[in-house]
Write a protein that holds these residues in place. Sequence first.
Motif, short mmCIF file in Angstrom:
data_model
loop_
_atom_site.label_atom_id
_atom_site.label_comp_id
_atom_site.label_asym_id
_atom_site.label_seq_id
_atom_site.Cartn_x
_atom_site.Cartn_y
_atom_site.Cartn_z
N ARG A 172 -27.81 57.54 15.11
CA ARG A 172 -27.90 57.68 13.65
C ARG A 172 -28.50 56.47 12.95
NH1 ARG A 172 -22.94 59.79 9.70
NH2 ARG A 172 -24.31 60.78 8.18
N TYR A 173 -28.32 55.27 13.52
CA TYR A 173 -28.70 54.06 12.79
C TYR A 173 -29.70 53.18 13.54
CZ TYR A 173 -24.71 55.49 9.99
OH TYR A 173 -23.83 56.22 9.22
N HIS A 174 -30.33 53.67 14.60
CA HIS A 174 -31.21 52.79 15.37
C HIS A 174 -32.46 52.35 14.59
CE1 HIS A 174 -33.10 56.73 16.44
NE2 HIS A 174 -34.21 56.02 16.52
N SER A 175 -32.84 53.12 13.55
CA SER A 175 -33.99 52.73 12.72
C SER A 175 -33.58 51.95 11.48
CB SER A 175 -34.79 53.97 12.29
OG SER A 175 -35.30 54.65 13.40
N PHE A 176 -32.30 51.68 11.33
CA PHE A 176 -31.77 50.98 10.16
C PHE A 176 -31.94 49.47 10.38
CE2 PHE A 176 -27.73 50.97 7.21
CZ PHE A 176 -28.43 50.24 6.27
N TYR A 177 -33.21 49.03 10.46
CA TYR A 177 -33.53 47.63 10.74
C TYR A 177 -33.01 46.65 9.67
CZ TYR A 177 -36.19 48.28 15.00
OH TYR A 177 -36.55 48.54 16.30
N PRO A 178 -32.99 47.02 8.39
CA PRO A 178 -32.44 46.06 7.42
C PRO A 178 -31.00 45.67 7.76
CG PRO A 178 -33.64 47.80 6.30
CD PRO A 178 -33.56 48.21 7.74
N LEU A 179 -30.25 46.59 8.38
CA LEU A 179 -28.88 46.28 8.78
C LEU A 179 -28.83 45.47 10.07
CD1 LEU A 179 -25.75 46.87 8.42
CD2 LEU A 179 -26.12 48.72 10.06
N HIS A 180 -29.35 46.05 11.16
CA HIS A 180 -29.10 45.42 12.45
C HIS A 180 -30.08 44.30 12.79
CE1 HIS A 180 -32.26 47.79 14.49
NE2 HIS A 180 -31.74 48.88 13.99
N LYS A 181 -31.16 44.17 12.04
CA LYS A 181 -32.09 43.07 12.26
C LYS A 181 -31.93 41.98 11.20
CE LYS A 181 -35.80 41.50 14.52
NZ LYS A 181 -35.77 41.19 15.96
N ALA A 182 -31.81 42.38 9.93
CA ALA A 182 -31.77 41.40 8.83
C ALA A 182 -30.35 41.13 8.32
CB ALA A 182 -32.65 41.89 7.68
N GLY A 183 -29.37 41.95 8.72
CA GLY A 183 -28.00 41.73 8.27
C GLY A 183 -27.74 42.18 6.85
N ALA A 184 -28.63 43.00 6.28
CA ALA A 184 -28.42 43.53 4.92
C ALA A 184 -27.43 44.71 4.97
CB ALA A 184 -29.75 43.99 4.34
#
Length: 292
Positions: free
Chosen positions: A225-237
């Motif tokens: 569900r969230y593998h493309s949610f880069y702002p979260l898992h890459k940037a910590g947003a």
Amino acid sequence: MAITKQPERNNKVVKSSDAFVAPDINAFGQSFRDYNAESERQKGVEEFYRLNHINQTYDFVEKTREEYKKLDRVQMSIWECCELLNEVVDESDPDLDEPQIQHLLQTAEAIRKDYPNEDWLHLTALIHDLGKVLLLPKFGGLPQWAVVGDTHPLGCAFDESIVHHKYFKDNPDSKNPAYNNKNGIYKEGCGLENVMISWGHDDYMYMVAKENGTTLPEAGLFVIRYHSFYPLHKAGAYTHLMNEEDRKNMKWLHIFNKYDLYSKSKVQVDIDKVKPYYLSLINKYFPAKLKW
């Protein structure tokens, strides 16, 4: 359809000695996820994000989720869907232009090498991008901007870490005062399951897996569900919107992301050789036919 509750997983993972080593450059000889490199491919990627950021609104996602929640378009197996991905190339990806089935197998095989005992993670890798079939006519033929690319929340401020953030100025939601602050319409710690995320292949495949009664653990569904949610898992947003369950599952998303990103290669996987193994996992965790 209810999902089977999985037992609590041991946090210890067994890694093989023949570990996957992440390369320094992508299939085009450039650094990974470099959205500023000058190339024809990059120009197309930027145009993709312009359309994505303008058209992905809260109302659009709400209506599209309701439409696809019906799962009334196709009935087929997981492997049949894998083969359909031979017809799909992701225009948002600056690192790869190979058919998608090769990316799925490259990701899965790299994880299998390092985490041989976590078969659910091998299968999660195989199926994580199957939702890209939304690009095909029988699934509605959605435009690329509504299927692929990085995802982000709607209903709250667009974080600066989102790729090509400048194009949000033309998104109608940017004019809505209820959405233009850190929390927007949400409460801190509400949990990602209660946050409207931009529509795409992630949310669709999560929906397909859950509604068809998969027995994948919750961590696998979270990765899908969230593998493309880069702002979260890459940037910590957007971490302020997470709850305790999200934080536990993030460990697996961070593990998965390394392989999803860095296994992209021109070296092809021998599909016939690995197919029997993945068919056995599909039979373990999914019904023979799924509603899509």
